[in-house]
Design a protein around this motif. Structure first.
Motif, PDB file in Angstrom:
ATOM      1  N   ILE A   7      37.338  41.216  44.730  1.00 54.81           N
ATOM      2  CA  ILE A   7      37.863  42.575  44.779  1.00 54.81           C
ATOM      3  C   ILE A   7      37.374  43.223  46.062  1.00 54.81           C
ATOM      4  O   ILE A   7      36.164  43.244  46.337  1.00 54.81           O
ATOM      5  CB  ILE A   7      37.409  43.375  43.542  1.00 54.81           C
ATOM      6  CG1 ILE A   7      38.048  42.787  42.284  1.00 54.81           C
ATOM      7  CG2 ILE A   7      37.767  44.849  43.706  1.00 54.81           C
ATOM      8  CD1 ILE A   7      37.543  43.388  40.992  1.00 54.81           C
TER       9      ILE A   7
ATOM     10  N   VAL B   3      42.206  49.078  40.342  1.00 57.22           N
ATOM     11  CA  VAL B   3      42.657  47.890  41.063  1.00 57.22           C
ATOM     12  C   VAL B   3      44.106  47.610  40.677  1.00 57.22           C
ATOM     13  O   VAL B   3      44.438  47.549  39.490  1.00 57.22           O
ATOM     14  CB  VAL B   3      41.778  46.676  40.696  1.00 57.22           C
ATOM     15  CG1 VAL B   3      42.306  45.406  41.357  1.00 57.22           C
ATOM     16  CG2 VAL B   3      40.331  46.936  41.095  1.00 57.22           C
TER      17      VAL B   3
ATOM     18  N   ARG C   8      46.736  44.881  40.570  1.00 58.05           N
ATOM     19  CA  ARG C   8      46.653  43.414  40.615  1.00 58.05           C
ATOM     20  C   ARG C   8      47.869  42.819  39.929  1.00 58.05           C
ATOM     21  O   ARG C   8      48.369  43.367  38.949  1.00 58.05           O
ATOM     22  CB  ARG C   8      45.375  42.964  39.894  1.00 58.05           C
ATOM     23  CG  ARG C   8      45.043  41.489  39.989  1.00 58.05           C
ATOM     24  CD  ARG C   8      43.728  41.187  39.250  1.00 58.05           C
ATOM     25  NE  ARG C   8      43.816  41.612  37.851  1.00 58.05           N
ATOM     26  CZ  ARG C   8      44.168  40.801  36.862  1.00 58.05           C
ATOM     27  NH1 ARG C   8      44.410  39.532  37.109  1.00 58.05           N
ATOM     28  NH2 ARG C   8      44.268  41.246  35.631  1.00 58.05           N
TER      29      ARG C   8
ATOM     30  N   HIS D 268      47.566  36.921  40.161  1.00 60.41           N
ATOM     31  CA  HIS D 268      46.212  37.453  40.352  1.00 60.41           C
ATOM     32  C   HIS D 268      46.018  38.061  41.740  1.00 60.41           C
ATOM     33  O   HIS D 268      44.893  38.450  42.100  1.00 60.41           O
ATOM     34  CB  HIS D 268      45.139  36.388  40.091  1.00 60.41           C
ATOM     35  CG  HIS D 268      45.081  35.940  38.655  1.00 60.41           C
ATOM     36  ND1 HIS D 268      44.319  34.872  38.237  1.00 60.41           N
ATOM     37  CD2 HIS D 268      45.699  36.416  37.548  1.00 60.41           C
ATOM     38  CE1 HIS D 268      44.470  34.698  36.933  1.00 60.41           C
ATOM     39  NE2 HIS D 268      45.306  35.622  36.505  1.00 60.41           N
TER      40      HIS D 268
ATOM     41  N   ILE E 136      45.654  40.734  44.476  1.00 63.47           N
ATOM     42  CA  ILE E 136      45.241  42.136  44.414  1.00 63.47           C
ATOM     43  C   ILE E 136      45.894  42.898  45.555  1.00 63.47           C
ATOM     44  O   ILE E 136      45.762  42.525  46.723  1.00 63.47           O
ATOM     45  CB  ILE E 136      43.709  42.260  44.466  1.00 63.47           C
ATOM     46  CG1 ILE E 136      43.117  41.701  43.171  1.00 63.47           C
ATOM     47  CG2 ILE E 136      43.295  43.713  44.676  1.00 63.47           C
ATOM     48  CD1 ILE E 136      41.617  41.664  43.133  1.00 63.47           C
TER      49      ILE E 136
ATOM     50  N   VAL F 132      43.088  48.667  46.050  1.00 61.89           N
ATOM     51  CA  VAL F 132      41.856  49.025  45.360  1.00 61.89           C
ATOM     52  C   VAL F 132      41.472  50.452  45.739  1.00 61.89           C
ATOM     53  O   VAL F 132      41.411  50.782  46.918  1.00 61.89           O
ATOM     54  CB  VAL F 132      40.700  48.069  45.726  1.00 61.89           C
ATOM     55  CG1 VAL F 132      39.462  48.398  44.905  1.00 61.89           C
ATOM     56  CG2 VAL F 132      41.106  46.614  45.512  1.00 61.89           C
TER      57      VAL F 132
ATOM     58  N   HIS G  20      41.751  33.599  45.163  1.00 62.88           N
ATOM     59  CA  HIS G  20      41.298  34.334  46.345  1.00 62.88           C
ATOM     60  C   HIS G  20      40.395  33.509  47.261  1.00 62.88           C
ATOM     61  O   HIS G  20      39.431  34.016  47.818  1.00 62.88           O
ATOM     62  CB  HIS G  20      40.598  35.633  45.918  1.00 62.88           C
ATOM     63  CG  HIS G  20      41.442  36.475  45.007  1.00 62.88           C
ATOM     64  ND1 HIS G  20      40.919  37.443  44.183  1.00 62.88           N
ATOM     65  CD2 HIS G  20      42.778  36.481  44.775  1.00 62.88           C
ATOM     66  CE1 HIS G  20      41.876  38.020  43.494  1.00 62.88           C
ATOM     67  NE2 HIS G  20      43.024  37.453  43.825  1.00 62.88           N
TER      68      HIS G  20
END
Lengths: 416, 102, 187, 989
Positions: free
Chosen positions: B3, B69, B71, B76, B78, B81, D255
């Motif tokens: 994040i 957030v 997302r 998944h 992102i 934020v 990620h």
């Protein structure tokens, strides 16, 4: 075709030429009395009991991919009826009784194996809670035994009894709990339903629900429109998506739960064991793999995969309980999408839309519920009345304040 | 997951505690006529999209900020934020304009 | 002076020092801590007050600052952890509150933490085994909160070869064990 | 059996093994010698051993198939005792002196395995046979069939002994992660390293070079292995490049996070003391290059599973890198040119190659070797090792060729594992006749070399450099392309060929014994979806996860369905890429280090007193303090209670959460947090508070002390300290962002003790400095204040009581906690003071009827707890609205009551259920349950707390307490929960 010892020998000697498809591949008809959305364990079981027990005709199961590809094909295969609350326990006990006769009923060996489930306790408070639950189980007609440390050691001598951070103080043993060959459940129900005329339609994604005058007319699918008298939705992790087609919001969040299997090992863990001081539960498959899991990944997800921290958390817990695991290897991990409800308990209910019924919110408890969920959903679809063991599974229970919260975590789906 | 904290940069999601749908910031008015229904919907009927989702994460092992957030629940990925407190203050300001009664 | 004899976080009367290969891990009790949180809308006022009264420029997120005996690192939006020698500043919180008044909420944090000063050339080789934080990207003057073996800690890079670790005081023994074990595994 | 056989009959010349460093090892009790640089596989091969294992289902004799981590057959048990590790692939087990390996899944011996009887019944044991049988009679499945199946199943054994080794964990950060150090990976790392990026280069092998180590053809004028060595040397001195050999990157997570395991000490007998066996690295990468090469695929033909039948590329690896050959004469069977190189290399090493059997009629000639073009191998012979192969020639005639080994090649599959871990779908490449990575790669991931279909060494080198350039350009690096040596650049020449037609069994999945016939049966029974195929036949489910078998099976299914391979399905892989030791995933968090341990300020002192400790969350708390002569815990606990109620007792309550709440709106903020009101609480006073969840259920209780208009100190239960703080921050930041409130936890900053009992004040007056008046008038019940003790030590005093006695909680900075405890115990001697632990604490709170964790169980409301009044209707607070739901406010709602056995001697089991005094005992008639129970030395009887339907109105009623779990049943009476001092005179005294 019925399976029999004789038939098997005959086929073995004649090159297995005679085996028929276990279910037919059929094209959808234009209309069915009952359309079940979702070719998972629950959907297939629903169709099976609708046809077999409730004598319903013209039934279709629509599956967007291949049958049994959802959570029935990616769970840790545990069956049990060890719940605390009156809203739950009678239902799961009913389910366990159906499991106990499943293979004879289906004429299909799903390898139901009542190896016993042991929930370990590590504190006095946990023992008090286990006692309350064990008594609730017995009062609801299930079985339970409270073991002390020596009782646990006798069954699982290789657990950490010497330098455990949270010493094992005993456990609640549920002997009738156990495991089942999960894929076989889907195939067995599919075969049984197919034999009774149910159309199982794979690669048929539902893209819309046709609703007129507050009544469901049928479903739009990737293979065209299909009319329906009644529509039952049984799609687990996709519940919110599908019910949104009817404009409904559900008290459900979709989360990913990972599961794991080790390399094949000679028999090591006799039953199912759950750790009371960490996120870990484990059994061993007939093929020898240790099948284990732990907590969900904690965030909303529709991706059938998880992340590393949970893998580490689960294995840490496993190692702290079973120090010998260090030398075993993790072979494979996967993820399933859980329809986590707001109190951790499911729904089997009508909706405000006439002819539209919903079965979901099973969190990660859906597999063990498969037979009873199918039976009770079929009962509701056919009679419009809830089955006596599933009266609490209402969609409006949060408005009325009748939550069924086994874990006492409140409206926090990822904690159930 | 990682994040990208507005103040601290990329941080492992493991440092955070997840709450869920950012709609939980829009707590209904306790004395409104339909308070019960509103609180029911607020607490129990949360967004659960397969796709972009605005959700609350608490940086428990970090600076104790609540974050909003955005997302994608399928990939998944992102996309955004924000500090929840900034979002909440902005909403308060907006609400005051709309319904001065409260 | 009162008659209560202090105990170190590791439960002794003298701070513990471990030397393992190139590393020194020293329990440190000679620091007083106090958190300073600006009241609503007072952040600028607090920053300037700290500058005027203590000559300390409160740092931005991820950073630490030092002015004479007084140091501070950022811990939360509008909130800092201030540190000073215990012998002269045991009442650090009161001293800061006296100069900040209603502009800030000040809370004594001295004994909320155990402090280990970890010194050694291969500092990053050690900490990459302990924390997710990218310690190689933390030059001296950096500070962040993260985890070490399930413990929430502050990591405060005070020098090229020194990392200050603040952990929950009650878990001092577990934190110490983690530091020492990791040091042994690469020493 | 253990005479050392020193002659390595199948050892060739050259290679990358050090004959100067001989290593002795054992396999199934037989001693052998190998060389440094060997794997167990190459050493066994050099020693002429072909039989290394048995297959899973039919227990067929098996030897090596491959030379790498994809090996399905040669699985062994390595090491002994707690270090015994099952299912280790001989091909990746580095040889060390004294290595001890045993074959597995056989009895009594590898040569004579009784379970091989299964092979005789192969006709019965087809795919999915067990779903159709073992059902009659019903009981026999669990009693007879399943135990037998389980015993036969499984591969290696766990000893059950604890793993004695340590495992490390760590976290690495980089700009570019390069997975695989073959030509592509080395070129990528070199490019990125020179550009100054933070690079991590990981390879599962102990030598860098990948395929370069196995190929005889040089790069320009330098041997591949030497070039790899040069590159490694250059990278090693770059400060920005980290090389991780023996490191398997096993998973690609969200990620750019990759999981990797470094094997620090698997190449030695045991790790040095204090050093880890393996290290789990969590690698945070901005970009990653997957350069994992390709995996060769076998051809299915009858009895293609005999020891000695191997992949052609593997045979080449053993010959060139390890200087070993599976036999003195090796036949080749292939559908492509690449396998011809194996023939050439073997011949160059002096191995006899009787023939190259190539299914292609137009296969190119190989100088000096007989080529049988357009021919196929239709049968093989040799029970424990290949003796000969039968070839059907192009002209239809058959010919038997004696040989000790067969090198087969059906072509190569790009090694895609890590590209699929985020559900990425590979796509079919019609030229390569293989799946290559699709477009939906994980974010930040690039693929280079054979893994993306660049099959020649030259193409691999260049794609590695290219991909590194692209990846780093994204990150803003300027990347000069490195000069790379010119290398072999032959195009892929292959004619797809999957299996030889035949009636007998032709193996696809060697470990799980899945044959072409099984795939046909699956198709016949409508298990045609690739996932159904796998699950029904167990294809690809073995320890190699189908690395060598999936594509072949897909091809067979495609033939049967008349679809193309990509239409039939694709191969998806999930983490881990290869099996990962659980120990590595657990790291240091095992045994006592599973979770941190929290110690209270008086811990050292309590240990001196011989206290018994108990885990409360992560805390260790004193449970009771045994005195000499006390043999049963009850004696100690009863005494602690009696001494406290008679005089005074002290308990460490530091574990309670403490949160400092300040700001102009602090009071308004607490009004929002707590069900009851705090706005009007005067400075210098404490108030009990109840917190609800938003759903109206009570979840925590504690106190808030007002130290100043704008300053409160809140206490929480031990269990909920973190949760309450989190919820407070939520309300502060997300719901009430305009409130002026600042929060910080002070749980650990203060040592806090409860001093309870009639003499509590007298004791404290000896501790509290005289200038502070703590008389009842000056410091009444629920007063609080900042004071000094023991001659000036700052402290906080709260007059609150959990025990129901005249009681205080006193707090000093934690470092002084130990000393304060000692001072108080000394000061208390005159009053016969006792320390008391959590048990006595529990007894006294039950006697007083205070709810605790067993009552605040997450399902009980203020109403249930008898605290309904506390939920203020005058203000908003978390949980206020939803606590009024009809279902939570019924007349027969559960209410907290006291319970007493009608026969005082009987102890009450917490967790027992309550039924009417007479009538049926079942769930339908459940009246409630016992939450907490204890023996009350004060009342001389067992007492309990519990929830009973409509309890408040049923005082005096008798119920049956049933505990069928332990075959107990007894009569109890419903009484007030306040067993002692119901009027609260004591605590106000």
């Amino acid at each position: 075709m019925r399976y029999s010892a004789l038939g098997l020998i005959k086929e073995a000697l004649t090159g297995h030429k005679g085996w028929r498809p276990q279910w037919r591949d059929v094209a959808p008809q234009s209309h069915y009395d009952y359309v079940i959305i979702g070719g998972g364990g629950h959907g297939l079981a629903t169709a099976y009991y609708l046809a077999k027990v409730f004598g319903a005709a013209r039934i279709a199961v629509l599956e967007k991919g291949w049958i049994g590809g959802g959570n029935v094909g990616r769970n840790t295969t545990i069956i049990r009826s060890n719940y605390l609350l009156d809203g739950n326990e009678p239902f799961y006990e009913f389910s366990l009784k159906l499991w106990e006769n499943l293979e004879q009923d289906l004429n299909y060996n799903a390898m139901v194996s009542q190896r016993g489930i042991l929930n370990l306790v590590h504190t006095d408070a946990q023992r008090d809670a286990a006692r309350r639950r064990g008594n609730a189980m017995i009062l609801n007609g299930s079985d339970a035994e409270l073991l002390d440390t020596d009782g646990v050691r006798a069954m699982y001598p290789f657990l950490n009894f010497y330098d455990a951070r949270f010493p094992i103080k005993g456990g609640l043993l549920h002997r009738r709990g156990g495991t089942v060959r999960h894929d076989a459940v889907a195939w067995g129900y599919a075969r049984g339903a197919d034999m009774r005329g149910v159309d199982i339609i794979q690669n048929c994604e539902v893209t819309g629900l046709r609703i007129e005058g507050g009544k469901v007319q049928g479903v739009e699918t990737s293979r065209g429109y299909i009319g329906a008298g009644k529509v039952g939705v049984s799609v687990a992790g996709n519940s919110s998506r599908v019910m949104a087609l009817a404009g409904m919001r559900l008290p459900i969040e979709s989360h990913v739960l990972q599961a794991f299997v080790s390399e094949g090992l000679k028999p090591f863990i006799p039953g199912v064991i759950t750790y009371g001081a960490g996120h870990f539960y484990c059994s061993q498959s007939d093929k020898g793999g240790l099948v284990f899991g732990g907590d969900i990944d904690m965030y909303n997800s529709y991706a059938q995969r998880g992340n590393l921290p949970v893998v580490e958390d689960v294995v840490e817990s496993g190692m702290s309980l079973i120090p010998a695991l260090g030398r075993a290897r993790l072979l494979r991990s996967w993820g399933g999408i859980m329809d986590m409800s707001m109190d951790g308990s499911p729904f089997i209910d009508r909706t405000d839309i006439e002819g539209l019924y919903f079965n979901g919110g099973w969190c990660y408890g859906g597999f063990k519920a498969t037979p009873a969920a199918g039976y009770c959903f079929a009962h509701l679809l056919k009679t419009d009345r809830p089955h006596e063991t599933a009266t609490a599974y209402r969609l409006d229970r949060f408005m009325s304040g009748h939550m069924i919260d086994e874990k006492g975590q409140g409206a926090q789906p990822n904690l159930h | 997951m990682i994040i990208n904290h507005p103040l601290l940069g990329p941080r492992d999601a493991q440092e955070f505690t997840y709450l869920g749908d950012a709609g939980l910031m829009n707590r209904p008015y306790w004395l409104s006529e339909t308070a019960l229904q509103q609180f029911h919907d607020y607490l129990y009927l949360r967004e659960n999209p397969a796709g972009e989702h605005r959700e609350l994460w608490f940086h428990e092992q970090g600076d104790r900020s609540w974050l909003v957030v955005t997302r994608n629940t399928v990939t998944h990925e992102i996309l955004k934020v924000e500090l929840a407190r900034d979002v909440a203050l902005a909403q308060k300001a907006a609400n005051l304009v709309q319904e001065p009664s409260q | 002076m009162h008659k209560l004899k202090p105990l170190t976080p590791l439960g002794s009367h003298t701070p513990r020092v471990d030397r393992i290969g190139p590393f020194e891990i020293a329990e440190t009790v000679e620091t007083a801590f106090a958190s300073v949180a600006a009241r609503n809308g007072q952040e600028a006022a607090v920053i300037s007050a700290m500058a005027q009264n203590h000559g300390l420029d409160l740092p931005v997120a991820g950073k630490a600052a030092q002015a004479g005996k007084l140091a501070a690192f950022w811990i939360s939006p509008s909130q800092w952890m201030c540190a000073a020698p215990h012998e002269t500043h045991e009442l650090l919180a009161q001293q800061l509150k006296a100069t900040l008044g209603d502009r800030a909420s000040v809370v004594e944090q001295t004994d909320a933490w155990c402090r280990f000063d970890v010194t050694g050339k291969k500092l990053c080789d050690l900490f990459e085994r302990l924390t997710k934080a990218d310690v190689r990207a933390m030059p001296p003057g950096s500070a962040c909160r993260s985890t070490v073996e399930h413990l929430g800690v502050f990591l405060w890079r005070t020098a090229e070869d020194q990392m200050v670790v603040l952990g929950p005081r009650s878990s001092a023994a577990s934190l110490h064990h983690a530091l020492v074990t990791a040091a042994r595994s690469i020493a | 059996m253990s005479a050392v056989s020193t002659q390595q009959v199948n050892r060739l010349s050259g290679g990358l093994v050090d004959r100067g460093q001989p290593l002795s090892f054992r396999f199934d009790g037989q001693s052998y010698q190998g060389c440094s640089g060997d794997t167990l596989a190459s050493a066994l091969m050099a020693n002429g051993v072909r039989l290394m294992g048995r297959s899973f289902k039919y227990h067929r004799p098996r030897g090596l198939l491959s030379a790498g981590s994809e090996e399905p057959n040669a699985l062994v048990e390595l090491r002994t005792g707690g270090r015994q590790e099952p299912n280790t692939r001989a091909t990746v087990a580095e040889l060390y002196d004294g290595l001890d390996a045993r074959s597995q899944n056989r009895w009594p011996s590898l040569e004579r395995d009784m379970m091989a009887i299964n092979d005789r019944f192969a006709n019965f044991l087809t795919a999915g046979f067990y779903y159709k049988t073992f059902m009659w009679p019903k009981a026999f499945w669990e009693k007879l069939y399943e135990p037998i199946i389980r015993k036969a199943a499984g591969l290696g054994r766990l000893t059950g002994d604890a793993d004695p080794d340590a495992y490390d964990k760590g976290f690495l950060h980089c700009d570019l992660l390069v997975v695989g150090a073959g030509p592509a990976g080395l070129a990528a790392a070199l490019t990125a390293g020179r550009a100054g990026a933070r690079v991590i280069l990981a390879d599962e092998d102990f030598l860098l070079g990948g395929r370069l180590l196995s190929e005889a053809q040089p790069l320009a004028d330098i041997a591949g292995a030497d070039w790899a060595g040069q590159v490694q040397a250059e990278l090693a001195v770059m400060g920005n490049v980290r090389i991780l050999p023996r490191t398997t990157v096993f998973g690609a997570y969200d990620h750019g996070i990759y999981g990797a395991v470094e094997r620090n000490a698997d190449h030695v007998a045991a790790p040095d003391a204090g050093k880890p066996r393996q290290t789990l690295w969590r690698i945070y990468s901005k970009r990653a290059i997957i350069a994992t090469g390709a995996i060769e695929r076998p051809i299915a033909f009858e009895n293609n599973d005999r020891p000695g039948i191997m992949l052609a590329g593997a045979v080449r690896s053993f010959a060139n890198r390890w200087a070993a050959t599976p036999a003195s004469s090796v036949v080749i069977f292939a559908n492509n040119d690449d396998a011809h190189q194996t023939a050439r290399d073997l011949q160059a090493k002096g191995v006899d190659v009787p023939a190259v059997v190539d299914v292609r009629p137009d296969a190119p000639e190989i100088p000096g070797i007989e080529l049988l073009a357009g021919a196929q191998i239709v049968e093989t012979a040799g029970r424990l090792g290949l003796r000969s192969v039968t070839v059907r020639m192009a002209n239809g005639k058959t010919r038997i060729i004696p040989c000790g080994a067969l090198a087969m090649s059906g072509g190569w599959n790009p090694n895609l594992g890590l590209t699929c871990h985020q559900r990425g779908r590979p796509v079919w490449d019609g030229d390569l006749h293989a799946f290559v990575p699709g477009q939906d790669l994980p974010v930040g991931q690039h693929v280079a070399g054979a893994a993306m279909g660049a099959m020649s060494t030259d193409a691999a080198l260049r794609s590695g450099a290219e991909q590194a350039g692209e990846a780093l350009a994204d990150l803003g690096f300027t990347v000069p392309a490195p000069e790379l040596p010119k290398a072999e650049d032959a195009p892929v020449s292959l004619t797809p060929f999957w299996h030889v037609q035949g009636a007998k069994r032709a193996w696809l999945d060697f470990q799980n014994d899945v044959t072409v016939k099984d795939v046909k049966l699956a198709h016949q029974e409508n298990f045609t979806a690739v996932e159904h195929l796998k699950r029904y036949t167990t294809l690809g489910m073995a320890t190699d996860q189908g690395k060598t078998s999936n594509v072949g099976a897909l091809a067979v299914m495609a033939e049967l369905t008349g679809k193309s391979i990509p239409q039939t399905g694709t191969t998806i892989f999930r983490p881990p890429y290869t099996p990962v030791a659980m120990g590595a995933l657990a790291g240091r968090a095992v045994g006592k280090d599973f979770h941190p341990t929290r110690l209270t300020p008086s811990h050292a002192w309590a240990e001196e007193q011989g206290a018994v400790f108990v885990e409360v969350g992560n805390w260790l708390r004193a449970q009771w303090f045994p005195k000499p002569g006390e043999t049963h815990w009850r004696q100690s606990v009863d005494r602690e209670v009696q001494q406290t109620r008679r005089s005074v007792g002290i308990c460490d309550v530091t574990t309670l959460g403490k949160i400092d709440v300040q700001g102009a709106d602090a009071a308004a903020f607490l009004n929002m947090m707590y069900a009851n009101g705090f706005a009007k609480l005067p400075v210098g006073k404490v108030r009990y508070g109840l917190m609800l969840r938003e759903d109206g259920v009570a979840y925590d209780d504690g106190t808030a002390a007002r130290l100043a208009e704008d300053h409160f100190v809140v206490t929480t239960t031990t269990a909920n300290a973190v949760l309450v703080y989190r919820n407070m921050e939520f309300v502060r930041q997300c719901l009430c962002p305009d409130m002026d409130v600042q929060l910080i936890s002070t749980t650990e900053a203060w040592a806090q003790y409860a001093v309870a009992g009639p003499n509590a004040r007298k004791l404290l007056q000896k501790i509290v400095d005289p200038e502070f008046d703590i008389s009842n008038d000056a410091f009444p019940f629920m007063a609080c204040g900042e004071i000094t003790v023991c001659g000036g030590c700052r402290a906080r005093l709260f007059r609150i009581s959990f025990s129901g006695e005249l009681a205080y909680e006193i707090a000093v900075p934690t470092r002084y906690g130990d000393a304060l405890m000692r001072e108080m115990m000394a000061a208390g001697e005159a009053f016969d003071v006792t320390p008391y632990g959590t048990e006595a604490l529990g007894v006294m709170r039950i006697e007083k009827g205070h709810a605790a964790g067993n009552e605040l169980n997450g399902t009980t409301t203020a109403l249930n707890l008898g605290l309904g009044r506390m939920v203020s209707g005058k203000k908003d607070c978390i949980g206020n609205v939803l606590s009024r739901r009809e279902g939570m406010n019924t007349d027969d709602a559960l209410r907290l009551v006291g319970l007493k056995p009608v026969t005082p001697a009987q102890s009450l089991p917490a967790g027992g259920h309550l039924m009417a005094a007479s009538g049926p005992v079942d769930a339908a008639h459940d009246q409630g349950y016992v939450t907490s129970a204890a023996y009350s030395p004060t009342l001389g009887t067992a007492i309990g707390l519990g929830f009973v339907k409509g309890g408040a109105e049923r005082l005096g009623e008798q119920l049956r307490l049933v505990n069928p779990l332990e075959k107990q049943e007894m009569l109890v009476e419903i009484v007030s929960a306040h067993f002692v001092d119901p009027e609260g005179e004591k605590l106000r005294a």
